[in-house]
Design a protein around this motif. Structure first.
Motif, PDB file in Angstrom:
ATOM      1  N   GLY A 189       0.773  -1.235   0.000  1.00 49.16           N
ATOM      2  CA  GLY A 189       0.000   0.000   0.000  1.00 49.16           C
ATOM      3  C   GLY A 189       0.800   1.278   0.000  1.00 49.16           C
ATOM      4  O   GLY A 189       0.224   2.369   0.006  1.00 49.16           O
ATOM      5  N   ALA A 190       2.124   1.199  -0.005  1.00 54.83           N
ATOM      6  CA  ALA A 190       2.959   2.402   0.020  1.00 54.83           C
ATOM      7  C   ALA A 190       3.836   2.470  -1.222  1.00 54.83           C
ATOM      8  O   ALA A 190       4.401   1.455  -1.645  1.00 54.83           O
ATOM      9  N   GLN A 191       3.943   3.660  -1.792  1.00 54.75           N
ATOM     10  CA  GLN A 191       4.815   3.868  -2.946  1.00 54.75           C
ATOM     11  C   GLN A 191       6.271   3.906  -2.478  1.00 54.75           C
ATOM     12  O   GLN A 191       6.704   4.855  -1.826  1.00 54.75           O
ATOM     13  N   ILE A 192       7.000   2.853  -2.784  1.00 56.49           N
ATOM     14  CA  ILE A 192       8.384   2.719  -2.329  1.00 56.49           C
ATOM     15  C   ILE A 192       9.260   2.377  -3.529  1.00 56.49           C
ATOM     16  O   ILE A 192       8.885   1.546  -4.363  1.00 56.49           O
ATOM     17  N   GLY A 193      10.427   3.017  -3.611  1.00 58.48           N
ATOM     18  CA  GLY A 193      11.309   2.753  -4.746  1.00 58.48           C
ATOM     19  C   GLY A 193      12.765   2.948  -4.401  1.00 58.48           C
ATOM     20  O   GLY A 193      13.192   2.797  -3.252  1.00 58.48           O
ATOM     21  N   VAL A 194      13.532   3.328  -5.408  1.00 58.06           N
ATOM     22  CA  VAL A 194      14.985   3.480  -5.269  1.00 58.06           C
ATOM     23  C   VAL A 194      15.341   4.514  -4.207  1.00 58.06           C
ATOM     24  O   VAL A 194      16.321   4.353  -3.460  1.00 58.06           O
ATOM     25  N   ALA A 195      14.551   5.567  -4.100  1.00 62.08           N
ATOM     26  CA  ALA A 195      14.856   6.629  -3.136  1.00 62.08           C
ATOM     27  C   ALA A 195      14.863   6.106  -1.706  1.00 62.08           C
ATOM     28  O   ALA A 195      15.705   6.500  -0.895  1.00 62.08           O
ATOM     29  N   ALA A 196      13.921   5.214  -1.391  1.00 58.17           N
ATOM     30  CA  ALA A 196      13.884   4.627  -0.045  1.00 58.17           C
ATOM     31  C   ALA A 196      15.139   3.823   0.225  1.00 58.17           C
ATOM     32  O   ALA A 196      15.700   3.867   1.334  1.00 58.17           O
ATOM     33  N   VAL A 197      15.600   3.090  -0.782  1.00 58.35           N
ATOM     34  CA  VAL A 197      16.804   2.265  -0.622  1.00 58.35           C
ATOM     35  C   VAL A 197      18.043   3.153  -0.461  1.00 58.35           C
ATOM     36  O   VAL A 197      18.871   2.930   0.433  1.00 58.35           O
ATOM     37  N   LEU A 198      18.176   4.165  -1.313  1.00 55.85           N
ATOM     38  CA  LEU A 198      19.347   5.036  -1.254  1.00 55.85           C
ATOM     39  C   LEU A 198      19.399   5.816   0.059  1.00 55.85           C
ATOM     40  O   LEU A 198      20.462   5.933   0.678  1.00 55.85           O
ATOM     41  N   SER A 199      18.268   6.357   0.489  1.00 55.57           N
ATOM     42  CA  SER A 199      18.252   7.124   1.740  1.00 55.57           C
ATOM     43  C   SER A 199      18.525   6.218   2.933  1.00 55.57           C
ATOM     44  O   SER A 199      19.205   6.619   3.890  1.00 55.57           O
ATOM     45  N   SER A 200      18.040   4.977   2.886  1.00 53.68           N
ATOM     46  CA  SER A 200      18.307   4.026   3.966  1.00 53.68           C
ATOM     47  C   SER A 200      19.785   3.645   3.998  1.00 53.68           C
ATOM     48  O   SER A 200      20.371   3.464   5.075  1.00 53.68           O
ATOM     49  N   LEU A 201      20.390   3.523   2.825  1.00 53.97           N
ATOM     50  CA  LEU A 201      21.816   3.197   2.751  1.00 53.97           C
ATOM     51  C   LEU A 201      22.660   4.327   3.335  1.00 53.97           C
ATOM     52  O   LEU A 201      23.584   4.081   4.128  1.00 53.97           O
ATOM     53  N   LEU A 202      22.339   5.573   2.985  1.00 52.97           N
ATOM     54  CA  LEU A 202      23.072   6.711   3.536  1.00 52.97           C
ATOM     55  C   LEU A 202      22.856   6.824   5.046  1.00 52.97           C
ATOM     56  O   LEU A 202      23.773   7.176   5.792  1.00 52.97           O
ATOM     57  N   PHE A 203      21.654   6.513   5.495  1.00 51.74           N
ATOM     58  CA  PHE A 203      21.342   6.497   6.923  1.00 51.74           C
ATOM     59  C   PHE A 203      22.243   5.487   7.642  1.00 51.74           C
ATOM     60  O   PHE A 203      22.810   5.777   8.700  1.00 51.74           O
ATOM     61  N   ALA A 204      22.377   4.306   7.062  1.00 54.52           N
ATOM     62  CA  ALA A 204      23.193   3.253   7.679  1.00 54.52           C
ATOM     63  C   ALA A 204      24.677   3.621   7.676  1.00 54.52           C
ATOM     64  O   ALA A 204      25.376   3.465   8.688  1.00 54.52           O
ATOM     65  N   VAL A 205      25.161   4.118   6.545  1.00 58.95           N
ATOM     66  CA  VAL A 205      26.580   4.507   6.461  1.00 58.95           C
ATOM     67  C   VAL A 205      26.884   5.629   7.444  1.00 58.95           C
ATOM     68  O   VAL A 205      27.949   5.661   8.072  1.00 58.95           O
ATOM     69  N   GLY A 206      25.934   6.540   7.621  1.00 53.11           N
ATOM     70  CA  GLY A 206      26.119   7.623   8.578  1.00 53.11           C
ATOM     71  C   GLY A 206      26.338   7.124   9.998  1.00 53.11           C
ATOM     72  O   GLY A 206      27.045   7.759  10.788  1.00 53.11           O
ATOM     73  N   HIS A 207      25.747   5.981  10.326  1.00 54.99           N
ATOM     74  CA  HIS A 207      25.915   5.432  11.669  1.00 54.99           C
ATOM     75  C   HIS A 207      27.344   4.961  11.923  1.00 54.99           C
ATOM     76  O   HIS A 207      27.746   4.805  13.083  1.00 54.99           O
ATOM     77  N   LEU A 208      28.105   4.720  10.873  1.00 53.73           N
ATOM     78  CA  LEU A 208      29.497   4.322  11.044  1.00 53.73           C
ATOM     79  C   LEU A 208      30.346   5.472  11.577  1.00 53.73           C
ATOM     80  O   LEU A 208      31.389   5.243  12.190  1.00 53.73           O
ATOM     81  N   VAL A 209      29.911   6.700  11.332  1.00 49.84           N
ATOM     82  CA  VAL A 209      30.695   7.851  11.776  1.00 49.84           C
ATOM     83  C   VAL A 209      30.709   7.926  13.298  1.00 49.84           C
ATOM     84  O   VAL A 209      31.727   8.249  13.910  1.00 49.84           O
ATOM     85  N   GLY A 210      29.569   7.613  13.912  1.00 43.49           N
ATOM     86  CA  GLY A 210      29.513   7.646  15.372  1.00 43.49           C
ATOM     87  C   GLY A 210      30.224   6.476  16.020  1.00 43.49           C
ATOM     88  O   GLY A 210      30.772   6.597  17.117  1.00 43.49           O
TER      89      GLY A 210
END
Length: 272
Positions: free
Chosen positions: A201-222
């Protein structure tokens, strides 16, 4: 066809994300800046999107990062979606958590083979195994925890610790991260890469994957541990909740609840 303006906003959002985490990493090299560093990151999560979109109030409103303030509009519908997601996701997650540590702490690392293989090619090779070795020293030794033990931070200050954890976890962590990563970054990327299909029921695509990947990589900084990349998977749930509910409070409340659940599970499964 994607408009030049949409492409520019997406590019700016990615550069802002990378620049923000780079600045956060550099500040971590300066002794004595821990509190300032954390406060600066939270402030940037809230206010940077609105400032970058200061000339486009209609875009701010669509992304829920303004124009009247950085806090998204409250929605009881979002609360219902967050509660529903918790009831659906948390029970199997708890079973998976106990199964995972029962296997790993018994010495069976096969479930981690892909992660360990990837880690060998990074500067953190061996870090995950060392982390698990230390953690498993205090494992209860059984699948089920002996009892549910509250984290020490929850019972501090005469029982007000839990309230403080909720307030901090919501406004200094979950909501701040959702405003930036889902409200701003994901929304900007969706204009560049519009979702092509519906998932539950939700419009999900490449943007969700890319933003989630950047979110995860950002956690490596901390914390430079390859295991932090696992935040990619809950980020996909946050993305789905954002699009399914239409309000950032849904992923923020689920995000906060998931963090609290993880604290409870760790306190109960591993002896202090």
């Amino acid at each position: 066809m994607t408009s030049p303006e949409a492409s520019r906003r997406a590019r700016t959002a990615v550069l802002a994300t990378c620049g923000l985490y780079a600045a956060y990493g550099v500040m971590g090299l300066v002794p004595g800046l821990a509190m300032v560093r954390g406060a600066a990151l939270v402030a940037a999560f809230y206010f940077l999107p609105g400032w970058l979109l200061r000339d486009a109030p209609e875009v701010q409103a669509r992304y829920q990062v303004g124009p009247d303030g950085p806090i998204p509009p409250w929605s009881w519908r979002a609360v219902r979606w967050a509660v529903g997601a918790c009831l659906l996701v948390f029970p199997p997650f708890m079973l998976g958590f106990w199964w995972f540590y029962d296997e790993v702490c018994a010495g069976d690392l096969r479930v981690l083979s892909p992660a360990l293989w990837v880690e060998q090619a990074t500067p953190w090779a061996g870090g995950l195994e060392h982390y698990l070795e230390r953690l498993c020293r205090s494992h209860s030794g059984s699948f089920w925890p002996e009892s549910l033990r509250l984290p020490a931070t929850w019972t501090s200050y005469g029982g007000l610790g839990f309230v403080l954890q909720v307030v901090e976890g919501l406004f200094a962590v979950a909501l701040a991260e959702e405003v930036f990563h889902r409200g701003y970054l994901m929304s900007a990327l969706e204009e560049r890469f519009p979702p092509r299909r519906k998932i539950l029921g939700a419009q999900i695509g490449v943007a969700a994957v890319l933003s989630s990947l950047l979110f995860a990589v950002g956690h490596l900084v901390g914390m430079a541990q390859a295991a932090r990349l696992a935040t990619f998977f809950p980020a996909l749930v946050f993305a789905w909740l954002w699009r399914r509910s239409g309000n950032l409070w849904a992923p923020a409340l689920f995000h906060m609840s998931a963090n609290l659940l993880m604290e409870l599970l760790l306190a109960s499964t591993f002896r202090a």
